[in-house]
Design a protein around this motif. Structure first.
Motif, PDB file in Angstrom:
ATOM      1  N   ALA A 185      24.662  31.967  41.577  1.00  0.00           N
ATOM      2  CA  ALA A 185      23.435  31.248  41.881  1.00  0.00           C
ATOM      3  C   ALA A 185      22.900  30.545  40.637  1.00  0.00           C
ATOM      4  O   ALA A 185      22.474  29.395  40.689  1.00  0.00           O
ATOM      5  N   LEU A 198      35.091  34.723  41.408  1.00  0.00           N
ATOM      6  CA  LEU A 198      34.878  36.033  42.021  1.00  0.00           C
ATOM      7  C   LEU A 198      35.901  37.033  41.501  1.00  0.00           C
ATOM      8  O   LEU A 198      35.581  38.195  41.256  1.00  0.00           O
ATOM      9  N   THR A 199      37.118  36.573  41.322  1.00  0.00           N
ATOM     10  CA  THR A 199      38.158  37.459  40.798  1.00  0.00           C
ATOM     11  C   THR A 199      37.813  37.929  39.389  1.00  0.00           C
ATOM     12  O   THR A 199      38.122  39.055  39.015  1.00  0.00           O
ATOM     13  N   LYS A 234      27.124  37.319  42.748  1.00  0.00           N
ATOM     14  CA  LYS A 234      26.398  36.301  43.507  1.00  0.00           C
ATOM     15  C   LYS A 234      25.238  35.748  42.687  1.00  0.00           C
ATOM     16  O   LYS A 234      24.993  34.549  42.673  1.00  0.00           O
ATOM     17  N   LYS A 235      24.573  36.638  42.016  1.00  0.00           N
ATOM     18  CA  LYS A 235      23.426  36.212  41.209  1.00  0.00           C
ATOM     19  C   LYS A 235      23.857  35.243  40.117  1.00  0.00           C
ATOM     20  O   LYS A 235      23.223  34.227  39.865  1.00  0.00           O
ATOM     21  N   THR A 272      39.684  22.289  44.708  1.00  0.00           N
ATOM     22  CA  THR A 272      38.560  22.534  45.602  1.00  0.00           C
ATOM     23  C   THR A 272      37.573  23.543  45.031  1.00  0.00           C
ATOM     24  O   THR A 272      37.904  24.342  44.160  1.00  0.00           O
ATOM     25  N   VAL A 273      36.367  23.473  45.561  1.00  0.00           N
ATOM     26  CA  VAL A 273      35.351  24.448  45.196  1.00  0.00           C
ATOM     27  C   VAL A 273      35.802  25.842  45.628  1.00  0.00           C
ATOM     28  O   VAL A 273      35.571  26.824  44.925  1.00  0.00           O
ATOM     29  N   ASP A 274      36.492  25.884  46.756  1.00  0.00           N
ATOM     30  CA  ASP A 274      37.003  27.172  47.238  1.00  0.00           C
ATOM     31  C   ASP A 274      37.809  27.887  46.171  1.00  0.00           C
ATOM     32  O   ASP A 274      37.605  29.077  45.916  1.00  0.00           O
ATOM     33  N   GLY A 300      35.037  38.623  38.521  1.00  0.00           N
ATOM     34  CA  GLY A 300      33.931  39.571  38.632  1.00  0.00           C
ATOM     35  C   GLY A 300      32.548  38.968  38.553  1.00  0.00           C
ATOM     36  O   GLY A 300      31.559  39.682  38.398  1.00  0.00           O
ATOM     37  N   VAL A 301      32.476  37.655  38.668  1.00  0.00           N
ATOM     38  CA  VAL A 301      31.163  37.010  38.645  1.00  0.00           C
ATOM     39  C   VAL A 301      30.393  37.383  39.913  1.00  0.00           C
ATOM     40  O   VAL A 301      30.938  37.347  41.008  1.00  0.00           O
ATOM     41  N   LEU A 339      35.684  29.079  43.288  1.00  0.00           N
ATOM     42  CA  LEU A 339      34.916  30.264  43.659  1.00  0.00           C
ATOM     43  C   LEU A 339      35.798  31.507  43.666  1.00  0.00           C
ATOM     44  O   LEU A 339      35.412  32.556  43.153  1.00  0.00           O
ATOM     45  N   LYS A 340      36.986  31.375  44.237  1.00  0.00           N
ATOM     46  CA  LYS A 340      37.876  32.529  44.283  1.00  0.00           C
ATOM     47  C   LYS A 340      38.198  33.023  42.885  1.00  0.00           C
ATOM     48  O   LYS A 340      38.226  34.228  42.621  1.00  0.00           O
TER      49      LYS A 340
END
Lengths: 102, 102
Positions: free
Chosen positions: A98, A88-89, A94-95, A79-81, A91-92, A84-85
DNA sequence: TGGCAATATGTCCGTTTAGACATATGCTCT
DNA sequence: AGAGCATATGTCTAAACGGACATATTGCCA
């Protein structure tokens, strides 16, 4: 969608076609899958950039090496979820996300 | 994270706390949830902008009104995948998605 | 006030996805 | 060649998520 992109999708097993049946993707499906592939490619790139192994990343996100491999391979059963997790882990921001998506 | 944002998250049921147990979100979890809330808010905004009802949107994406309501409510039991599919179905572009996320 | 459309909330149950594990393949040294 | 590490592939079962349905709740207008 140009043929290069189409090939890229087909190569990952997204488009399963044989002589009897051809799965035609709707425009939304195709856009969704492209998005997902962008994320998985970015995940791999970011992991390598940080010199982290799949095993290490798996530990970081509480998962397993095999699943990380599938994430990076753009496996449909991821999944995309989860992508994304993982991002994010790593350290990516939001910018950066995007940029990956756009 | 400022207290306003925290309140917003808590109000949605993301942070369930009582006297015995307090679920502390890691930084990554918080960022992930914020991202999700951005998507759900954008979904609602876009749907309203296009003057589509939840029932209509549900039909468009092959789902049900109740699930659309949950998507827009930022329900934890809704994946980013589903939110993205809905947004894409409404015709939101990659660029717009990028703006939503960033 | 009542009626009606839109939205919210809660539950059910089948399907999908998760992590775990086993195993295979590939790559780089020596 | 083969040892050792990294990655890929396949399968299992439990947990999470999906649509559907039932049932509130809300908001608007006659």
């Amino acid at each position: 969608m140009d043929s290069k992109k189409k090939k890229r999708l087909e190569a990952r097993g997204w488009v399963v076609g044989d002589t009897r049946e051809f799965l035609r993707l709707t425009a939304e499906e195709a856009r969704y899958i492209e998005l997902k592939l962008s994320l998985s490619e970015s995940l791999k790139a970011e992991r390598l950039k940080q010199q982290v192994t799949q095993v290490e990343l798996a530990k970081m996100i509480g998962s397993s090496q095999s699943r990380v491999a599938k994430m990076e391979a753009g496996d449909p059963a991821v999944t995309v979820d989860l992508l994304l997790k993982a991002l994010l882990t790593l350290g990516v921001t939001k910018k950066q996300l995007a940029k990956i998506i756009a």
